[in-house]
Design a protein around this motif. Structure first.
Motif, PDB file in Angstrom:
ATOM      1  N   GLU A  96       6.012   6.823  10.560  1.00 53.21           N
ATOM      2  CA  GLU A  96       5.620   5.439  10.801  1.00 53.21           C
ATOM      3  C   GLU A  96       5.500   5.156  12.301  1.00 53.21           C
ATOM      4  O   GLU A  96       4.555   4.496  12.751  1.00 53.21           O
ATOM      5  CB  GLU A  96       6.644   4.495  10.173  1.00 53.21           C
ATOM      6  N   ASN A 122       2.741   1.801   3.599  1.00 55.00           N
ATOM      7  CA  ASN A 122       2.682   1.230   2.251  1.00 55.00           C
ATOM      8  C   ASN A 122       2.478  -0.270   2.403  1.00 55.00           C
ATOM      9  O   ASN A 122       3.316  -0.960   2.961  1.00 55.00           O
ATOM     10  CB  ASN A 122       3.985   1.523   1.510  1.00 55.00           C
ATOM     11  N   SER A 124       2.918  -2.802   0.633  1.00 56.28           N
ATOM     12  CA  SER A 124       3.960  -3.686   0.096  1.00 56.28           C
ATOM     13  C   SER A 124       5.215  -3.671   0.959  1.00 56.28           C
ATOM     14  O   SER A 124       6.162  -4.388   0.673  1.00 56.28           O
ATOM     15  CB  SER A 124       4.316  -3.271  -1.331  1.00 56.28           C
ATOM     16  N   GLU A 125       5.258  -2.854   2.007  1.00 54.99           N
ATOM     17  CA  GLU A 125       6.416  -2.747   2.873  1.00 54.99           C
ATOM     18  C   GLU A 125       6.066  -3.245   4.282  1.00 54.99           C
ATOM     19  O   GLU A 125       4.890  -3.309   4.659  1.00 54.99           O
ATOM     20  CB  GLU A 125       6.909  -1.293   2.964  1.00 54.99           C
ATOM     21  N   ASP A 147      11.372  -3.462   2.037  1.00 60.13           N
ATOM     22  CA  ASP A 147      10.501  -3.621   0.859  1.00 60.13           C
ATOM     23  C   ASP A 147      10.094  -5.084   0.698  1.00 60.13           C
ATOM     24  O   ASP A 147      10.356  -5.713  -0.333  1.00 60.13           O
ATOM     25  CB  ASP A 147      11.200  -3.117  -0.403  1.00 60.13           C
TER      26      ASP A 147
END
Length: 750
Positions: A96, A122, A124-125, A147
């Motif tokens: 990341e 991701n 959604s994160e 999350d």
């Protein structure tokens, strides 16, 4: 069936109040966690331990999927992943960060001293980045995956994260400086040994000592700056948290009063007891919050004083009334004696002087059972200057001499068993000592175990702020928490006139007189006491009261004859007469023309409700409530609607400006912390528009105001009530007074 539905609604509201209380307790736990972090990190000298302490505190309140700390490698200035939690997430965190380095976000985060939230790989994160920096250098970067989408992450959580990471960075800097100084000290010792071997090296050694001393001085300056920055960050955090805590707490207390009122109407004594416990716990929580904020302001030199002329006897009597319940609870005799000569007035801060006196007298009452507590007030001289001395004497449990020195330390009591048996936080005495010193006095104590204690505190009769006070230029001349005192300025001169509705009370019992006067005053009514017909008729003819209350069975007067005389006077026939009596004389009183009858002990809510039908204030007026918290807004709307006022609601400043422009409300109730434009800018815009200058505004806020913020509000609002500190009746009485005085100002010719 109706009672069942009502009970279910009550239970839902009670559940809401309990959830709100738990949220407030969680906020207090956050404050405690930050304090532990500062202590633990300052004690650690190892970089790895400091980082581990910081991560452990972050995990307490925020559920991260993974966390990592990248530290700067001194050799090549590269960021190296040093800590990751969990360990198996190391590669995920590194990937990341590599992506953020490539797109430039990592470099952007280095220039921000606050959290940067971006979308992770991701969608959604979210990835949270926060630089670990001190005043002198960048030490590293904190990265965490969570999350949650970016929009769902609360700003309050990010603020707390920033405070923790700033403290962690300062601790890392301190540890590095400590290691540097330690190594240099070791080098100094070697140099001193070599100095005896060669005279030529002596000059070099002296130069090294000078350099090292300068470095140590610079290190101390850096450490001082870091400590001041940490103190400022803590003060800002506490100021923000005070609003976040007081807003829901105010809703808890408000809904508690509403529910108790509703339960009283349906005779649900079981629920009233539970609701009273909730309200009591809420007010206790508020007192703890206020103590913590007071000690924080004192430590950060942010405590402000409002110097004014204070009546000595009223100061003492006010404190006695406040602690009388505590004294009666422990069956103590409570009294005050005044020496001679004694000044009538002193220049001091009324709120803080009263706070000191209440703390000391309440402590004496708490630790004394079936004994005596006495306040002795006298005038003394200290260094050729006049001082007022307050001695608080009790014959309670006393204190061991060895424990006296610890009494004025924060969060400390004389004995651990004292806390278990009597409760308390250990903040009352330290706050009192610091406040007394700020006011120019001091506190002393002498005590003997088992025989009692004597606490003595002094206040200067002529405060150092006297000259500014006399000139009317003191920055403290704008008193906030007492709405009954009008703002300075020519436009407010007319408001100094007492235009409240008048009640003439025929009563010859001093206790009943005092009770009527205090309760009527809180309701926004002016009371004149008459112990005979001649005095009362004089008040009635000159003041035109809205109602007359009459005790039929007085000790010195014949209430029946007074009632008959009042009814025989034709010019008084329009003034309602309300009978207040211990006996059931309702039929006879009504035959003689009484308009209302209340048996002692009086149900004051019923009496005030009866009186409101005679009030001269037109309740068919519009009040605008500007509040972003839905629960607080709902609470205010229900209270005001029950009194007959029409309520307009706005959840933000822009909506409020539209309503004010279109509806021209008669009063604005304003919160200062709003989601778009803050309350300061809102009131400035309102006051700058023609035709809106005279609309009264009352601030209801949980925010701790700075001196600059108080100056900004001066002459723009008609008062400030702090959330959680006022009752429903006090709020209604304040609104009554502001609306009546506003009408008086409008109707008065120039």
């Amino acid at each position: 069936m109706k009672d069942k539905i009502t009970t279910e609604k009550m239970q839902l509201r009670i559940d809401f109040l309990e959830k709100s209380a738990r949220r407030n307790l969680f906020g207090l736990e956050l404050l405690n966690s930050i304090g532990e972090l500062q202590l633990d990190a300052s004690m650690a000298r190892d970089q790895g331990k400091i980082i581990a302490i910081g991560l452990s505190h972050l995990k307490r309140w925020m559920d991260f999927k993974a966390m990592g700390v990248f530290m700067v490698d001194e050799a090549d200035s590269e960021f190296v992943l040093q800590n990751s939690e969990p360990e198996e997430a190391r590669s995920m965190i590194q990937e990341e960060i590599n992506a953020q380095i490539e797109n430039g976000t990592f470099a952007w985060a280095l220039n921000l001293n606050k959290p940067l939230v971006v979308t992770a790989g991701n969608p959604s994160e979210s990835l949270i980045l926060h630089v670990l920096t001190s005043k002198s250098r960048v030490r590293g970067m904190f990265a965490a995956l969570i999350d949650q989408p970016r929009k769902d992450i609360e700003e309050t959580s990010l603020s707390v994260l920033s405070v923790i990471l700033q403290n962690t960075a300062h601790s890392l800097e301190g540890a590095a400086l400590y290691e540097l100084i330690y190594d240099q000290n070791m080098n100094l010792e070697d140099t001193v040994r070599l100095r005896t071997q060669d005279l030529e090296l002596k000059t070099i050694i002296l130069r090294d000592e000078i350099v090292n001393r300068k470095l140590a001085e610079e290190s101390l300056i850096i450490a001082r700056d870091q400590a001041e920055a940490a103190a400022r960050a803590k003060s800002e955090f506490l100021a923000n948290m005070s609003h976040e805590i007081r807003t829901p707490l105010n809703a808890i207390l408000g809904f508690g009063e509403i529910l108790q009122y509703e339960c009283n109407k349906i005779n649900r004594e079981d629920l009233i007891k539970d609701l009273s416990s909730i309200e009591s716990a809420g007010r206790h929580l508020l007192s703890l919050i206020n103590d913590i904020l007071d000690i924080s302001r004192i430590q950060a030199d942010k405590m402000e004083l409002h110097i004014e002329e204070v009546s000595v006897r009223e100061l003492v009597q006010g404190a006695l009334e406040t602690v009388r319940f505590q004294a009666e609870k422990n069956r103590n005799e409570l009294k005050a004696t005044f020496g001679e000569p004694l000044p009538e007035m002193i220049l001091t801060d009324l709120v803080r002087a009263k706070q000191i006196l209440i703390n000391l007298v309440a402590n004496a009452c708490k630790f004394t059972h079936e004994g005596k507590v006495e306040i002795k007030v006298s005038q003394i001289e200290v260094m050729m200057k006049p001082f007022l001395s307050f001695e608080i004497l009790d014959n309670g449990i006393g204190i061991l001499p060895a424990k006296i020195n610890s009494l004025f330390k924060e969060f400390v009591q004389a004995d651990s068993s004292t806390t278990r048996k009597y409760g308390g936080t250990g903040l009352g005495l330290p706050i009192s000592k610091r406040l007394c010193e700020l006011l120019g006095g001091e506190i002393n104590v002498i005590s003997e175990l088992g025989k009692g204690s004597v606490f003595t505190f002094t206040l200067p009769i002529e405060n150092s702020a006297e000259e500014d006070f006399r000139k009317g230029k003191s920055e403290f001349s704008f008193i906030y928490d007492e709405v009954s005192r009008e703002l300075a300025g020519e436009e407010n001169k007319i408001l100094n006139h007492d235009c409240r509705d008048v009640i003439v009370v025929f009563e010859d019992d001093p206790i009943a007189q005092d009770l009527m006067r205090r309760l009527m005053d809180r309701e926004g009514l002016h009371v004149e006491i008459a112990e005979d017909f001649e005095t009362g008729i004089g008040f009635i003819n000159s003041l035109n009261p809205i109602a007359i209350t009459l005790e039929l069975h007085g000790k010195k007067m014949n209430g029946w004859k007074i009632l008959e005389s009042l009814k025989d006077a034709h010019h008084l026939s329009q003034i309602p007469i309300i009978i207040i009596s211990e006996l059931d004389d309702i039929d006879q009183a009504k035959k003689m023309g009484a308009d209302g009858f209340f048996k002692k002990p009086v149900n004051w809510d019923d009496l005030f409700l009866f009186l409101r039908s005679y009030r001269s204030l037109d309740k068919k007026t519009q009040i605008l409530v500007v509040e972003d918290d839905k629960a607080s807004r709902e609470n205010l709307r229900r209270i005001l609607n029950r009194e007959g006022w029409d309520v307009l609601e706005a959840s933000n400043s822009l909506n409020a400006l539209e309503i004010i422009d279109q509806m021209k409300p008669s009063l604005i109730l304003l919160d200062l912390v709003l989601p778009d434009m803050d309350g300061f800018d809102l009131i400035n815009k309102v006051r700058s528009q023609e035709g809106l200058e005279q609309i009264p505004a009352l601030v209801l806020s949980g925010k701790e105001l700075t001196v600059a913020e108080k100056r900004n509000l001066q002459n723009k609002v008609n008062g400030v009530l702090q959330k959680g500190t006022y009752t429903k009746n006090e709020l209604l009485a304040t609104i009554d007074q502001l609306l009546k005085r506003s009408n008086h100002l409008v109707d008065t010719p120039e």
